[in-house]
Write a protein that holds these residues in place. Sequence first.
Motif, PDB file in Angstrom:
ATOM      1  N   ALA A 285      -4.653  16.339   4.330  1.00 24.60           N
ATOM      2  CA  ALA A 285      -5.070  16.261   3.610  1.00 24.60           C
ATOM      3  C   ALA A 285      -6.256  14.723   3.843  1.00 24.60           C
ATOM      4  CB  ALA A 285      -4.779  16.245   2.117  1.00 24.60           C
ATOM      5  N   VAL A 286      -5.230  14.127   4.137  1.00 21.05           N
ATOM      6  CA  VAL A 286      -6.456  12.461   4.723  1.00 21.05           C
ATOM      7  C   VAL A 286      -6.496  12.838   5.855  1.00 21.05           C
ATOM      8  CG1 VAL A 286      -5.561  10.313   5.562  1.00 21.05           C
ATOM      9  CG2 VAL A 286      -4.116  11.523   3.614  1.00 21.05           C
ATOM     10  N   GLN A 287      -6.044  14.189   6.817  1.00 19.69           N
ATOM     11  CA  GLN A 287      -6.614  13.793   8.190  1.00 19.69           C
ATOM     12  C   GLN A 287      -7.631  14.590   8.902  1.00 19.69           C
ATOM     13  OE1 GLN A 287      -3.108  14.957  10.580  1.00 19.69           O
ATOM     14  NE2 GLN A 287      -2.122  12.728  11.056  1.00 19.69           N
ATOM     15  N   GLN A 288      -7.944  16.164   7.444  1.00 19.24           N
ATOM     16  CA  GLN A 288      -8.804  16.854   8.102  1.00 19.24           C
ATOM     17  C   GLN A 288      -9.958  16.527   7.668  1.00 19.24           C
ATOM     18  OE1 GLN A 288      -7.451  20.603   4.993  1.00 19.24           O
ATOM     19  NE2 GLN A 288      -5.693  20.994   6.000  1.00 19.24           N
ATOM     20  N   PRO A 289     -10.801  15.791   6.612  1.00 20.02           N
ATOM     21  CA  PRO A 289      -9.911  15.085   5.662  1.00 20.02           C
ATOM     22  C   PRO A 289     -10.275  16.363   4.474  1.00 20.02           C
ATOM     23  CG  PRO A 289     -12.501  14.374   5.987  1.00 20.02           C
ATOM     24  CD  PRO A 289     -12.073  15.336   7.096  1.00 20.02           C
ATOM     25  N   ALA A 290      -9.559  16.289   3.134  1.00 17.83           N
ATOM     26  CA  ALA A 290      -9.755  16.825   2.359  1.00 17.83           C
ATOM     27  C   ALA A 290      -9.497  16.795   0.566  1.00 17.83           C
ATOM     28  CB  ALA A 290      -8.781  18.222   1.958  1.00 17.83           C
ATOM     29  N   LYS A 291     -10.382  16.835  -0.302  1.00 23.36           N
ATOM     30  CA  LYS A 291     -10.559  16.048  -1.494  1.00 23.36           C
ATOM     31  C   LYS A 291      -8.977  17.126  -2.906  1.00 23.36           C
ATOM     32  CE  LYS A 291     -15.453  18.199  -1.697  1.00 23.36           C
ATOM     33  NZ  LYS A 291     -16.188  17.957  -1.946  1.00 23.36           N
ATOM     34  N   THR A 292      -8.045  17.225  -1.426  1.00 23.40           N
ATOM     35  CA  THR A 292      -7.149  17.781  -2.401  1.00 23.40           C
ATOM     36  C   THR A 292      -6.466  16.249  -3.826  1.00 23.40           C
ATOM     37  OG1 THR A 292      -6.548  18.881  -1.023  1.00 23.40           O
ATOM     38  CG2 THR A 292      -4.479  19.503  -2.238  1.00 23.40           C
ATOM     39  N   THR A 293      -6.437  17.580  -4.734  1.00 24.32           N
ATOM     40  CA  THR A 293      -5.318  16.471  -5.584  1.00 24.32           C
ATOM     41  C   THR A 293      -3.966  16.414  -5.843  1.00 24.32           C
ATOM     42  OG1 THR A 293      -7.712  16.062  -6.760  1.00 24.32           O
ATOM     43  CG2 THR A 293      -5.155  15.862  -8.130  1.00 24.32           C
ATOM     44  N   PHE A 294      -3.244  16.190  -5.648  1.00 28.63           N
ATOM     45  CA  PHE A 294      -2.005  16.698  -5.564  1.00 28.63           C
ATOM     46  C   PHE A 294      -1.417  15.677  -6.569  1.00 28.63           C
ATOM     47  CE2 PHE A 294      -3.044  15.998  -1.048  1.00 28.63           C
ATOM     48  CZ  PHE A 294      -1.994  17.479  -0.569  1.00 28.63           C
ATOM     49  N   LEU A 295       0.257  16.553  -7.291  1.00 21.94           N
ATOM     50  CA  LEU A 295       1.199  15.806  -8.291  1.00 21.94           C
ATOM     51  C   LEU A 295       2.194  16.101  -7.989  1.00 21.94           C
ATOM     52  CD1 LEU A 295       2.324  15.318 -11.109  1.00 21.94           C
ATOM     53  CD2 LEU A 295       2.626  17.498 -12.005  1.00 21.94           C
ATOM     54  N   LEU A 385     -13.796  -1.142  -1.806  1.00 25.21           N
ATOM     55  CA  LEU A 385     -13.303  -0.079  -0.654  1.00 25.21           C
ATOM     56  C   LEU A 385     -14.658   0.452  -0.162  1.00 25.21           C
ATOM     57  CD1 LEU A 385      -9.533   0.171  -1.458  1.00 25.21           C
ATOM     58  CD2 LEU A 385     -10.351  -1.176   0.587  1.00 25.21           C
ATOM     59  N   THR A 386     -14.570   1.065   1.580  1.00 27.07           N
ATOM     60  CA  THR A 386     -15.588   1.691   2.156  1.00 27.07           C
ATOM     61  C   THR A 386     -14.433   3.094   2.887  1.00 27.07           C
ATOM     62  OG1 THR A 386     -15.407   0.281   4.089  1.00 27.07           O
ATOM     63  CG2 THR A 386     -17.445  -0.278   2.239  1.00 27.07           C
ATOM     64  N   ASN A 387     -14.883   3.829   3.724  1.00 29.22           N
ATOM     65  CA  ASN A 387     -14.082   4.603   4.410  1.00 29.22           C
ATOM     66  C   ASN A 387     -12.362   5.361   3.073  1.00 29.22           C
ATOM     67  OD1 ASN A 387     -13.585   6.490   5.888  1.00 29.22           O
ATOM     68  ND2 ASN A 387     -13.455   5.077   7.336  1.00 29.22           N
ATOM     69  N   LEU A 388     -12.496   4.977   2.375  1.00 26.88           N
ATOM     70  CA  LEU A 388     -11.121   5.761   1.504  1.00 26.88           C
ATOM     71  C   LEU A 388     -10.247   6.533   2.042  1.00 26.88           C
ATOM     72  CD1 LEU A 388     -12.126   4.907  -2.814  1.00 26.88           C
ATOM     73  CD2 LEU A 388     -10.084   3.958  -0.980  1.00 26.88           C
ATOM     74  N   GLY A 389      -9.472   6.637   2.219  1.00 25.11           N
ATOM     75  CA  GLY A 389      -8.961   8.071   3.030  1.00 25.11           C
ATOM     76  C   GLY A 389      -7.680   8.684   1.876  1.00 25.11           C
ATOM     77  N   CYS A 424     -11.266  12.815   0.237  1.00 23.18           N
ATOM     78  CA  CYS A 424      -9.949  11.957   0.359  1.00 23.18           C
ATOM     79  C   CYS A 424      -8.974  12.820  -0.911  1.00 23.18           C
ATOM     80  CB  CYS A 424      -9.818  10.776   0.836  1.00 23.18           C
ATOM     81  SG  CYS A 424     -10.645   9.569  -1.254  1.00 23.18           S
ATOM     82  N   PRO A 425      -7.405  12.872  -0.514  1.00 21.92           N
ATOM     83  CA  PRO A 425      -7.130  13.647  -1.447  1.00 21.92           C
ATOM     84  C   PRO A 425      -6.467  12.262  -2.137  1.00 21.92           C
ATOM     85  CG  PRO A 425      -5.563  13.146   0.832  1.00 21.92           C
ATOM     86  CD  PRO A 425      -7.101  12.473   1.167  1.00 21.92           C
ATOM     87  N   VAL A 426      -6.692  12.692  -3.845  1.00 24.33           N
ATOM     88  CA  VAL A 426      -5.804  11.807  -4.947  1.00 24.33           C
ATOM     89  C   VAL A 426      -3.813  12.298  -5.186  1.00 24.33           C
ATOM     90  CG1 VAL A 426      -5.950  11.582  -7.100  1.00 24.33           C
ATOM     91  CG2 VAL A 426      -7.961  11.417  -5.685  1.00 24.33           C
ATOM     92  N   VAL A 427      -3.366  11.182  -5.122  1.00 26.00           N
ATOM     93  CA  VAL A 427      -2.193  11.275  -5.647  1.00 26.00           C
ATOM     94  C   VAL A 427      -1.297  11.439  -6.604  1.00 26.00           C
ATOM     95  CG1 VAL A 427       0.533  11.143  -4.631  1.00 26.00           C
ATOM     96  CG2 VAL A 427      -0.666  11.667  -3.513  1.00 26.00           C
ATOM     97  N   LEU A 428      -1.215  11.807  -7.574  1.00 30.34           N
ATOM     98  CA  LEU A 428      -1.100  11.952  -8.748  1.00 30.34           C
ATOM     99  C   LEU A 428       0.955  11.609  -8.539  1.00 30.34           C
ATOM    100  CD1 LEU A 428      -3.727  13.740 -10.784  1.00 30.34           C
ATOM    101  CD2 LEU A 428      -3.040  11.576 -10.133  1.00 30.34           C
TER     102      LEU A 428
END
Length: 807
Positions: A285-295, A385-389, A424-428
């Motif tokens: 998801a970081v590389q794609q990039p994709a705004k995916t939310t992971f639990l 932060l800029t360019n958040l991954g 960018c993805p979020v990991v909860l």
Amino acid sequence: MAQIAQVLVDVPTMQTNRPYSYRIPAAWRSQVQPGMRVVVPFGRGKRRVQGFVLACNDEDETAYDGELKAIDTVVDLAPVLNSEALALSKWLADSTFSFQITCAQTMLPAVMRAKYVKLLRTTATTPTAIQTTLFHGQTSVPFDDVATTPAQVSELLRLQAAGAVEVYFQVKNQAHHKTMVGITAALDQADLVAAEKTVRAGAAKQLALLKGLQTLNGETLAQKKFSEQFTVSEAVIRTGEQKGWLKKTPIEVYRDPYATANIKATKPLKLNDEQQVAVDRIVAAVQQPAKTTFLLEGVTGSGKTEVYLQSIAAALAQGKTALMLVPEISLTPQMVQRVKGRFGKAVAVLHSGLSSGEKYDEWRRIKRQEAQVVVGARSAVFAPLTNLGLIIMDEEHESSYKQDDAPRYHARQVALWRSQYHDCPVVLGSATPSLETRARAEKGVYQRLLLADRVNQRPLPKVSIIDMKTELQKHAESNFSQALLVALQDRLDRHEQSVLMLNRRGYSSFVLCRDCGFVLKCPNCDISLTLHMDTHTMKCHYCGHEEAIPRICPNCHSHQIRYYGTGTEKVEEELRDLLPDARIIRMDNDTTRKKGAHARLLSQFGSGEADILIGTQMIAKGLDFPNVTLVGVLNADTALGLPDFRASERTFQLLTQVSGRAGRAEKSGHVYIQTFNPDHYAIRFAQHHDYEGFFKYEMRMRHQGGYPPYYFTVQITASDLDEAIAAKRMYQLLQWLKPRLTPSTQILGPTPKPIARVNRRYYYQIVIKYKREPNLAATLTTLLHETQVQQRQGLQIAIDVEPLHFM
């Protein structure tokens, strides 16, 4: 055409989200930018207020009614909020029903919101002529003394853009910028070589000084480092300065809160299969990039932190930055050590345990792109932060992620907004996700990553439930059951460590007269005062009121004053009597007030300087000590009796989290939970580490009761020094709301809050419950603006979207 700025002004008595138009003086044309703070005239008098520039446009000034007022001066020589921060402040204001100026100020360090003296100072590249004419030989001067005309401000903007000067803020009663002396060559290379011929033959140190200056190539080097590198003394450097070979220049030194910390570098660990799957999914998801939310749902000790670290490394490898949130300061010391151990100086830290100066310096490191990883508590979600991954939110279920004051944001929602902005993805991450988050994963809104086992394949600790009703029938009243005492002594004999949690600080809960039943209460709040033996005072944990411990009853003058209930201080005293050989550390808000106290106490316990750690819920999460094999929960019922539908969820989460501190290494762990409600479902599910069972049971309870996550909620609170005014306003508000909202929306109240008076103010509340309410946003926005007049008269109205507490 004139250049017009749209300015969001800060008028405390009458805020607005509507920007005002101001003319940019011609001398500053194209230099004032969005995100800068400016001072502007406001109203009819000579009042001056601060504001944020939202936009700058070339417009026909005659299109405006009357003559436009001009910006007085600029506060910043460069934007303090970038385009993302300005957009975020607008969204935050709309979603939390707050004013955008408040949201913008929330994103800045406190040092920039407090009272300050603005100074202009030299840099390493300040021309000599400017040092003479502008600074008169000093390293800094008051900004307002040298920026009195538009032409002067324009020149300063030009110099700042060239890096020749910079603005900084000296906060009253707080530390200044830290500087050290630097050495810069005052001559060019040819003149330095020529100077060597003027030195007498035996002056070897002066020749060494000149050779050293030739290697600088126009750069500035710290004097201490220069002296060590070229073996020259302070006296020789002073001689060189007198001869005009060199000049001394102040070099800014960041205040590094971890400069003296002994942080060992670490390398990535080998992942197990579950961890590898999680890392692979996040990295993709970081590389794609994709705004995916992971639990990332993982049992305690399952290696969530290593998943975080390897995912951050992947983001950095892509040239991106990473943000990692932790819920509170107690989790920060160990987490910072792990992240800094992996990424070193690329890490900046933001949390409430730092001084204002340290936070300001860390914020500037981030803004200057000198740090690529940020670790911090709730407000770090606004780190520039800029360019958040990648964004990581550890222990995502924690209520400390919700801000209590305006703007009443939840860091999770801000993180999700920034995820959308940066793609960018979020990991909860959590062992016990909030029901709202777990329900979204159930529906597929979030992608669920499961870590079902501990990384070392060790079993989760055995949990024993102790019924304190039965215990009190067998033995004299005590905070410790016999089984727990035996287990504590056993751990002492085996030189293993124990953790004891009691979610109540102080010595005792209240003071009561046995003759008339009088309970000493806070004069400002509807709450009993707590006895603190260490300070010999009665304290209110809500408003901070303190008074002496009474020796006779203020009501009937009896001497039958007794202490009831238990706090961590009393538990510590009792334990020292029961186990005199035990070395004990107490960790609560009273023992951790001083700067660095959290880290110091945890370091002492981690290095084996104590056998037992007693604390409040701050010790329940995130701590990893391999020699801890016993955890005791002295009273699991603390939160169960509260009038809050989340009481069972919080109890289960707390018990599960604190249980996870035991048996994290090779030695097996055991947990003892003392309770007067041994059959309560939250306690039983926690005994078996059964999050899924608890989730299903609690969701049924929420569905039957019509609570979140099946409904959305908004809490509206009115408070006033006069109870009648607060109550009357809430009943008026009820009548105002009813015709504006659809019939399917439920309006509960008004009622006094469970703790109806805090700090001399009386609180009444209305709770709005709904599944879909098309009129809600417009209604609450109208309410926000219309209640400002009443605010000035002392009545305060607060709007809280999705409140986590109803106390």
